[in-house]
Design an enzyme around this catalytic site. Sequence first.
Site, PDB file in Angstrom:
ATOM      1  N   HIS A  23       0.841  -1.203   0.000  1.00 54.26           N
ATOM      2  CA  HIS A  23       0.000   0.000   0.000  1.00 54.26           C
ATOM      3  C   HIS A  23       0.871   1.245   0.000  1.00 54.26           C
ATOM      4  CE1 HIS A  23      -3.492  -2.506   1.798  1.00 54.26           C
ATOM      5  NE2 HIS A  23      -3.617  -2.400   0.484  1.00 54.26           N
ATOM      6  N   GLU A  31       1.717   3.386   3.078  1.00 51.56           N
ATOM      7  CA  GLU A  31       2.365   2.619   4.144  1.00 51.56           C
ATOM      8  C   GLU A  31       3.859   2.445   3.834  1.00 51.56           C
ATOM      9  OE1 GLU A  31      -0.035  -0.922   4.617  1.00 51.56           O
ATOM     10  OE2 GLU A  31      -1.871   0.257   4.881  1.00 51.56           O
ATOM     11  N   HIS A  73       2.446  -4.172   6.750  1.00 44.89           N
ATOM     12  CA  HIS A  73       1.494  -3.085   6.549  1.00 44.89           C
ATOM     13  C   HIS A  73       1.543  -2.184   7.777  1.00 44.89           C
ATOM     14  CE1 HIS A  73      -0.660  -4.698   2.932  1.00 44.89           C
ATOM     15  NE2 HIS A  73      -0.062  -5.804   3.351  1.00 44.89           N
ATOM     16  N   GLU A 128       0.655  -5.622  11.036  1.00 48.26           N
ATOM     17  CA  GLU A 128       0.194  -4.233  11.029  1.00 48.26           C
ATOM     18  C   GLU A 128       1.028  -3.429  12.027  1.00 48.26           C
ATOM     19  OE1 GLU A 128      -1.910  -3.028   8.980  1.00 48.26           O
ATOM     20  OE2 GLU A 128      -3.124  -4.694   8.238  1.00 48.26           O
TER      21      GLU A 128
END
Length: 395
Positions: free
Chosen positions: A162, A165, A306, A365
Site C-alpha cells: 500500500h 504505508e 502493513h 500491522e
Amino acid sequence: MKVLVRKGDTLWYYSNLFTIPLNLILDSNSTIKPTELEISQEIKIPGFQVTPYQLKRGDTLWKLATERNLPVDALLLLNSKINPNQLPIGETIFLPKRVSSPVVVGKKAYTFDVLLKDINDLKKIYPFINIRTIGKSVLGKPLQEIKVGKGNKKVHINASFHANEWITTAILMKILNSYLLSLTNSVSIKGLSTMPLYQQTELSIVPMVNPDGVNLVLKGPPAETRDLVMSLNGDHTDFTGWKANIRGVDLNNQYPANWQIEKERKEAQAPAPRDYPGDAPLTEPEAIAMAELANERRFDRLIALHTQGEEFYWGYERLEPPESQDLAAEFTKLSGYKAVQYIDSHAGYKDWFIQEFRKPGFTIELGKGINPLPLSQSDILYDKLVGIFLASLYM
C-alpha cells in the site's frame, strides 16, 4: 572492497586477514573457483570500503594499520606498488575501512529513488547478497528482490503493498542493514548470533511492491498519469490517503482467494485511491510479479508488512498449518503485537499464499496512528519488528 590476488594468496587467508567469515567471502565471489585463484584476479571482500589517504609526516604502515585494528599486510594488499620503508609525504594511498555503521537512513521520505540507492550501496558493501528484478510496475519501475543466505528454509518478507504505508519499506531496509552488519562484524542482534540464520535460511525481500504509488504519495503525480490520478483523487493534490497502485487498484485485494467476495462488497467499484480490487484477480503487473515469485520459489513462510493496529493476522479459512500458531505466539512475545487468527477479509497476498501453499503466512500491522505513520515512530517500529524478523528466520 576489491583486492587483487598476489602469489600465494587464498580466500582463507583473506578471511583471516580481514576477520570476515570465509563463507561470506565465498558467496561474494561465487563465480570464482577458490582453489584456482590467479595472480591479479579481482576478489570482493565484504564488509569493507576503500578510502583514499594522503600520507603525513611520521606515518608508517604499521601505525596506520594499528589505528584501524588491521594487519599491515591488509594495507600492503591495497598498495602493492608502494615501498613500505619509503612513504613519500603527500602521496595518496588506499586504506581498507571496516563498515561498522548503517548506510540505510530510515528516518526520511523513503521514495523509490532512495530505495534504489540504498540497494546499490548495500550491494557494493555486501556483495554476498543477490539482487534481481522480478517484474515491473505500471510505470516501468523495477520490482527488486534481495536475497540473503543459501539455507534450505525459504523466508519471504515484503513491504509497501500500500502506497501510504511506505514507512514499512524504510523499517525493513533498516533491519536488513542491521542483519548484514551483524554478519560481517560477527555481532549479535538482540543477543542472537546471526551467522547460523544465514547458513540455514534463504531470505527473500521485496522491499517496495508498489513503487509508483509510494512516489505518488511522497512526490505527487507524475506527468504521464497526472490527469488520471488527479481525477481519481477528486482533484485534490494531497495524496496521503492513497493506498492503490498508480491505476487505482488495491494490490492487496488482487489475489484469487475468495476475490469475488471482496469485489462484491467493496464500496469502491471502479479505480480509486483505495480498496478497489480490480476487474479480475491478478490484473496488475505488481500483483502478478509477486504471485509468480511465490509460485517459483515455494517459500516456507511469508510476512507482508502493513501499518495500523499493532497486531497481525496469521490464519485464513482454517487452511494454515499447525506451525503458524507457534510462530504467532513467538511473534507476540517478541513484539507485543496482538495475534489475530481470522478476520473477515479475503483476496490478500497472505490469504492467497496460505490457500495456495498451506504454509505459514502473516500480515503484520505496524504501529498506530494515521497513515502515513510519522517518522518519529521509526525507532519503535524497528524495535517491534526486529524480533519478528529474527524469529521468522530461526524458528
